[in-house]
Design an enzyme around this catalytic site. Structure first.
Site, PDB file in Angstrom:
ATOM      1  N   HIS A  54      -7.932   3.827  -5.445  1.00 51.30           N
ATOM      2  CA  HIS A  54      -6.291   3.340  -4.097  1.00 51.30           C
ATOM      3  C   HIS A  54      -5.859   3.028  -5.580  1.00 51.30           C
ATOM      4  CE1 HIS A  54      -7.698   3.810  -0.493  1.00 51.30           C
ATOM      5  NE2 HIS A  54      -8.762   4.715  -1.401  1.00 51.30           N
ATOM      6  N   GLU A  56      -3.022   0.598  -5.145  1.00 48.90           N
ATOM      7  CA  GLU A  56      -2.959  -0.552  -4.716  1.00 48.90           C
ATOM      8  C   GLU A  56      -3.911  -0.974  -6.026  1.00 48.90           C
ATOM      9  OE1 GLU A  56      -1.422   1.266  -0.794  1.00 48.90           O
ATOM     10  OE2 GLU A  56      -3.042   1.593  -2.257  1.00 48.90           O
ATOM     11  N   CYS A  84      -4.394   0.391   3.235  1.00 47.39           N
ATOM     12  CA  CYS A  84      -5.485   0.062   3.594  1.00 47.39           C
ATOM     13  C   CYS A  84      -6.603  -0.779   4.162  1.00 47.39           C
ATOM     14  CB  CYS A  84      -6.658   1.876   3.242  1.00 47.39           C
ATOM     15  SG  CYS A  84      -6.938   0.874   1.944  1.00 47.39           S
ATOM     16  N   CYS A  87      -7.657  -2.062   0.545  1.00 45.60           N
ATOM     17  CA  CYS A  87      -6.744  -2.430  -0.055  1.00 45.60           C
ATOM     18  C   CYS A  87      -5.985  -3.419   0.141  1.00 45.60           C
ATOM     19  CB  CYS A  87      -5.184  -1.344  -0.543  1.00 45.60           C
ATOM     20  SG  CYS A  87      -6.102   0.130  -1.298  1.00 45.60           S
TER      21      CYS A  87
END
Length: 157
Positions: A54, A56, A84, A87
Site C-alpha cells: 500500500h 502508506e 486501512c 497501514c
C-alpha cells in the site's frame, strides 16, 4: 497556500497518476519531517504482486531507509485516503506523529476497496474469525520472548 494542503495535493496527484498509469491502486502517500518531504510512494500491490504494498507502507519503508531508522517520530503522513487497518498499525509501529488523509474509508468502500470486514474481524473472538487461528507450543513461544528480555544489548522497538 497552506503547506499541509500542498502536501495533500501532492499525495492526491501521485495517487491519480498511479491510477491512470495502471501501476497500482488510486492511492498515494508522503512522509514529511520538519516541512520537507522525505518519502513519496504509491500503491504498487498489483505491479509487484505484494498485498502489503500500500502507498502508506511503501512510504514508511522509504522514509525509514532514508532516515536510517525504524523510528519515524517527528514525521507526518499525508495520504490520499484514510489508512486501512494494516497501514494504521504500521503508522503506530513507526511512531509517526500525525496522519492527514483526504478520502475516507466509506469513499474507499464505494470505490471497491472495502476493509470493513477486517475491522469486524477484530471484534470477533479468535475462534470465530474467518481465518482460522490456532496456538501451538505456547510455552516455547513464551520462553523465546522471555529470553529476549534478558538480552542487555538488544535494540528495543
Amino acid at each position: 497556500m497552506d503547506k499541509n494542503k500542498e502536501f495533500m495535493e501532492e499525495a492526491l496527484k501521485i495517487a491519480e497518476s498511479n491510477m491512470h498509469h495502471l501501476t497500482g491502486g488510486p492511492f498515494g502517500a508522503l512522509i514529511v519531517k520538519n516541512g520537507t518531504i522525505i518519502a513519496k510512494a504509491v500503491n504498487t500491490v498489483t505491479r509487484v504482486n505484494d498485498p502489503t504494498a500500500h502507498a502508506e507502507i511503501n512510504a514508511i519503508r522509504l522514509a525509514a531507509e532514508s532516515l536510517g531508522t525504524f523510528n519515524l517520530n517527528g514525521c507526518e503522513l499525508y495520504t490520499s485516503c484514510e489508512p486501512c487497518p494494516m497501514c494504521l498499525a504500521a503508522v503506530y509501529w513507526a511512531r509517526i506523529d500525525k496522519i492527514y488523509f483526504s478520502g475516507n474509508r466509506l469513499d474507499a468502500k464505494n470505490a471497491g476497496f472495502d476493509d470493513s470486514f477486517i475491522y469486524d474481524e477484530f471484534d470477533r473472538p479468535v475462534k470465530n474469525r474467518k481465518v482460522k487461528i490456532e496456538q501451538l507450543l505456547p510455552e516455547e513461544g513464551k520462553t523465546v520472548l522471555e529470553q529476549w528480555t534478558m538480552i542487555t544489548d538488544r535494540v528495543d522497538y
